[in-house]
Enzyme design. Structure first.
Site, PDB file in Angstrom:
ATOM      1  N   ASP A 250       0.542  -1.252   0.018  1.00 37.98           N
ATOM      2  CA  ASP A 250       0.028   0.082  -0.198  1.00 37.98           C
ATOM      3  C   ASP A 250       0.739   1.220  -0.099  1.00 37.98           C
ATOM      4  O   ASP A 250       0.506   2.102  -0.779  1.00 37.98           O
ATOM      5  CB  ASP A 250      -0.999   0.030   1.122  1.00 37.98           C
ATOM      6  CG  ASP A 250      -0.621  -0.405   2.281  1.00 37.98           C
ATOM      7  OD1 ASP A 250       0.470   0.098   2.706  1.00 37.98           O
ATOM      8  OD2 ASP A 250      -0.895  -1.382   3.070  1.00 37.98           O
TER       9      ASP A 250
ATOM     10  N   GLU B 101       8.617  -7.075  10.972  1.00 40.02           N
ATOM     11  CA  GLU B 101       7.859  -6.929   9.801  1.00 40.02           C
ATOM     12  C   GLU B 101       8.761  -6.292   8.677  1.00 40.02           C
ATOM     13  O   GLU B 101       8.402  -6.812   7.445  1.00 40.02           O
ATOM     14  CB  GLU B 101       6.820  -5.906  10.248  1.00 40.02           C
ATOM     15  CG  GLU B 101       5.833  -5.816   9.055  1.00 40.02           C
ATOM     16  CD  GLU B 101       4.713  -4.570   9.566  1.00 40.02           C
ATOM     17  OE1 GLU B 101       4.798  -3.988  10.878  1.00 40.02           O
ATOM     18  OE2 GLU B 101       3.700  -4.212   8.791  1.00 40.02           O
TER      19      GLU B 101
END
Ligand code: 2M8
Length: 415
Positions: free
Chosen positions: A154, A387
């Site tokens: 995104d 992450e």
């Protein structure tokens, strides 16, 4: 294994302990790929839980909000899926995500064949892929478009121009639970978040099913999404053959997608051109997406060589350099948009490396794949299952104990 166990809710493995409490689509597919190495039955359960969120028209959504009382915003109320006629009982988002699931099912099947499981899930995956080719096509190229950055990486700068056209009005700063546990400098800005929400609002007005892509405020022919779909279609065709079926639609779709992706090669840049459907021309956007056709075995041998030497492993672009020895960066180091700490705008991600390693292996670039695999394993060894990671220091960024980083490490160790 401990990270996956910790993030296991009993029904699905959440992407991370605190930031992402629901079931995300491609996260679960990557998790299932890791589970194939340690607990195939649990991997099948992961896929089943995700597919419970499928819509009647075939879409498998990007988030399934399995009932849970957790503090997460924007949550199910943003989407209002209950009022959409094709939506399932369980609340979901109205978008989809890169379709890695067929590849996960294949990995599970190769680890431990189970025809019953294939009979159960293949028709659902088939319907999802067919939905993409029905709802998201825009010309005869075989490629499909996404209608929201949340359908791919995104915050990647390749979406900036398209997103800048989205008027977000004067709404107050959105409620964001991500900003509580994570540093602002590692997350999307409030302005971008406001645009994401404005896009959801406009899609919600048509139950997330725009009449045509020309009418949508955002439509992007994301190369990563299309490469993942191309590989998934080939995997789906293979899975059908395991049941003695021909899988004709899937195998024709894989061929069409690969041809479409091949057409986006840019000789000068030694990479593939992205396409914003509302802009005049394709562009080299300077993000790792432009290398992703590699994952779907699209480049010819000479192109693959150039893509590796001049882009993927090039010190000034995505590869290791003295000041930033950890690869692959998600944005080219030569790009003005390169931000080594901000999510999807520069840091190294394990799933991106995994896709590229798979692509290199499939094209027979074994040593190159091995170099990237070795570096990726050294990174998680040094910094844990984060992450994402800072390309200069290798420091962990974003959420710690991230499921797909752990799961894909299991797969990389299995090679
Ligand atoms: C990120 O996306 C969510 C919204 O869907 C977020 O920013 O809160 C992305 O990295 C996405 O690709 C990923 O699937 C999700 C969960 O890990 O987080």
């Amino acid at each position: 294994m401990a990270v996956l166990r910790k993030n296991d809710t009993g029904l699905f493995v959440k992407p991370a302990p605190a930031v992402y409490p629901f079931q995300w689509n491609w996260d679960s597919a990557f998790v299932a790929i890791g589970l194939a190495r340690i607990d195939v039955a649990r991997g099948r359960q992961e896929v089943r839980a995700l597919l419970r969120g499928r819509w009647e028209d075939g879409m498998v959504p990007h988030i399934v909000f399995h009932p849970a009382s957790v503090d997460y915003s924007p949550g199910p109320e943003l989407w209002g899926s209950a009022s959409c006629s094709a939506a399932p009982q369980v609340a979901t988002s109205g978008l989809t995500q890169p379709p890695v699931v067929a590849t996960a099912v294949r990995t599970l099947h190769e680890a431990s064949p189970d025809a019953g499981f294939l009979e159960e899930v293949l028709p659902v995956v088939e319907a999802w892929h067919a939905w993409l080719h029905r709802e998201r096509v825009f010309d005869g190229s075989g490629l499909v478009a996404i209608v929201h950055p949340w359908e791919s990486a995104d915050n990647a700068p390749r979406f900036d121009r398209a997103l800048a056209r989205v008027d977000h009005g004067s709404a107050p700063a959105p409620m964001r639970s991500d900003r509580r546990p994570l540093a602002a400098a590692e997350r999307p800005t409030n302005r971008d978040y406001a645009r994401y929400l404005a896009l959801v609002e406009s899609l919600r007005r048509c139950d997330y099913r725009p009449q045509s892509l020309a009418e949508t405020r955002f439509a992007y022919v994301d190369l990563m999404f299309n490469a993942v779909l191309a590989a998934a279609e080939a995997d789906l065709a293979w899975l059908w053959s395991e049941l003695g079926e021909r899988g004709e639609r899937a195998s024709a779709a894989a061929t069409r997608l690969r041809t479409g992706l091949a057409g986006r090669w840019d000789e000068e840049a030694a990479a593939y051109k992205e396409l914003d459907l509302h802009a005049a021309e394709g562009e080299i956007a300077g993000t790792v997406g432009e290398l992703m056709p590699l994952y779907a075995s699209v480049p010819k041998a000479a192109q693959a060589r150039r893509l590796f030497d001049e882009a993927l492993w090039a010190p000034t672009r995505y590869g290791p350099s003295p000041e930033a020895p950890w690869a692959v960066t998600t944005v080219s180091k030569s790009s003005p948009d390169f931000e080594p700490r901000r999510y999807w705008r520069g840091p190294v991600w394990i799933n991106i490396n995994w896709l590229l390693i798979r692509g290199l292996e499939r094209l027979g670039l074994r040593d190159e794949a091995e170099d990237l695999r070795g570096m990726t394993l050294r990174l998680v060894e040094a910094s844990g299952f984060s992450e994402y990671y800072h390309p200069s220091t290798g420091n962990p960024l974003g959420s710690p104990e991230f499921s797909w980083s752990a799961a894909l490490t299991l797969d990389l160790l299995h090679r």
